[in-house]
Design an enzyme around this catalytic site. Structure first.
Site, mmCIF file in Angstrom:
data_model
loop_
_atom_site.group_PDB
_atom_site.id
_atom_site.type_symbol
_atom_site.label_atom_id
_atom_site.label_comp_id
_atom_site.label_asym_id
_atom_site.label_seq_id
_atom_site.Cartn_x
_atom_site.Cartn_y
_atom_site.Cartn_z
ATOM 1 N N ARG A 286 0.823 -1.209 0.000
ATOM 2 C CA ARG A 286 0.000 0.000 0.000
ATOM 3 C C ARG A 286 0.859 1.262 0.000
ATOM 4 O O ARG A 286 0.523 2.257 -0.639
ATOM 5 C CB ARG A 286 -0.945 0.012 1.204
ATOM 6 C CG ARG A 286 -2.148 -0.914 1.045
ATOM 7 C CD ARG A 286 -3.255 -0.538 2.026
ATOM 8 N NE ARG A 286 -4.382 -1.450 1.898
ATOM 9 C CZ ARG A 286 -4.694 -2.404 2.748
ATOM 10 N NH1 ARG A 286 -3.929 -2.594 3.813
ATOM 11 N NH2 ARG A 286 -5.732 -3.183 2.562
ATOM 12 N N GLY A 287 1.959 1.231 0.742
ATOM 13 C CA GLY A 287 2.841 2.398 0.792
ATOM 14 C C GLY A 287 3.370 2.768 -0.582
ATOM 15 O O GLY A 287 3.360 3.938 -0.977
#
Length: 370
Positions: A286-287
């Site tokens: 997600r980052g």
């Protein structure tokens, strides 16, 4: 009587502090703007002191955004393009109206039925009719859903909000009957860290995390008080004085939204983003995804067609701060840790890119200042 009530409501709606007049809190404003340009970033978690203008800023942003076209009578605020072509709209005499972007505030005491909507089981069983009473997720479609003190909200409801925001759909199932409707919105949560944190699993699903603090500079504090006093003294005159600045930001947002899919990012920069996340031991991907999306949104806003290092620099802390694994013995601030790692990862690109690293990362957007 109804006319008088409508006039009162209209007056209240207009008394919204201009977004362009808000002083400071650059991280929060940047995070909100990026999510408006690209809602797929995943929303914003705003954590900070009480009385720092969180609610004021969010309402101001919603008021700033351009109006959207909806089909009259549609409970989900759907646009004509979602159901019909322009020719069909004309042929079926479908009336279209333009409304402000919905800004829905979710109260802490809200139940699941109030959030998701309810089915009239009696009508379904005895009349064979699917009668659906829309909830807040339906009203927030194509708008902003704001949850104050989200860290005090039941985890189950937070999970529902995050699922709807990620998928763009809300599904209500009761007694074997299922209703599905669009629910595309920017989820904004705020809270005070002193009152508790969200579980890491839930926190990770917010795209960006902004930290805000009470302004310490006496000069700025006086300026903020003066601006607020002027607004309360004659809000119509005050709002009018910021119309040009408001329109400038509005047009830049529209242009950025339209140009977002034309923004490119160099493969080397993508590799560096992933290297940064890897060195910081960020779980999942997600980052990486959020940094890529946020950097593109920022480049689009600044009217460029390519992501630069400085774009990644501005959004990295916002995207990774809440995804770091916390060590109680670590004395280094999470933001500082990200900045130091960023400089190490991108240092070898200096001189090879048109924008070498700044001496100090700055979360500042000049266009907010009047």
């Amino acid at each position: 009587m109804t006319t008088n009530i409508n006039k009162v409501i209209e007056t209240i709606e207009k008394k919204i502090f201009p977004f362009s007049a808000i002083i400071g809190q650059e991280e929060m404003k940047l995070a909100l703007i990026l999510n408006v340009i690209d809602p797929k970033i995943g929303g914003v978690m705003i954590m900070g002191d009480r009385g720092t203008g969180k609610s004021t800023t969010i309402r101001a942003l919603a008021d700033l955004l351009p109006k959207i076209a909806i089909i009259n009578g549609d409970i989900y605020n759907r646009s004509p393009e979602e159901l019909y072509t322009e020719e069909n709209v004309i042929q079926n005499n479908i009336s279209i109206s333009y409304i402000k972007v919905p800004m829905i505030e979710l109260p802490l005491g809200a139940t699941e039925d109030r959030v998701c909507g309810t089915l009239d089981i009696e009508k379904a069983l005895f009349e064979g009719i699917k009668s659906f009473e829309p909830g807040l997720l339906a009203k927030a479609n194509r708008g902003i859903l704001y949850v104050d003190e989200v860290n005090l909200l039941d985890d189950h409801l937070v999970d529902i909000l995050l699922d709807a925001a990620a998928s763009g759909w809300n599904i209500v199932e009761r007694e074997g009957i299922s209703i599905k409707h669009p629910s595309n919105f920017v989820l904004v949560g705020s809270g005070n860290p002193e009152e508790g944190e969200l579980r890491p699993q839930l926190l990770d699903r917010f795209g960006l995390h902004a930290e805000i603090r009470t302004v310490k500079d006496p000069v700025l504090r006086v300026k903020i008080v003066e601006e607020r006093s002027l607004f309360e003294k004659d809000y119509k005159k005050y709002i009018q004085s910021y119309e040009e600045a408001q329109e400038k930001i509005r047009q830049k947002i529209i242009k950025a939204q339209n140009n977002l899919f034309n923004i490119t990012i160099d493969k080397n920069l993508q590799l560096k983003i992933s290297e940064l996340c890897s060195l910081l031991d960020i779980d999942g991907l997600r980052g990486d995804i959020v940094i890529n999306r946020s950097a593109k949104a920022l480049a689009a806003y600044e009217e460029r067609d390519q992501v630069l290092i400085k774009d990644i620099q501005k959004v990295s802390t916002l995207a990774l701060r809440h995804r770091l694994k916390k060590d109680p013995l670590d004395s280094i601030d999470s933001g500082k840790r990200i900045e130091e790692t960023f400089e190490k990862v991108f240092k070898d690109l200096e001189g090879l890119c048109p924008n070498p690293l700044d001496d100090k990362p700055k979360f500042e957007i000049r266009w907010y200042w009047i």
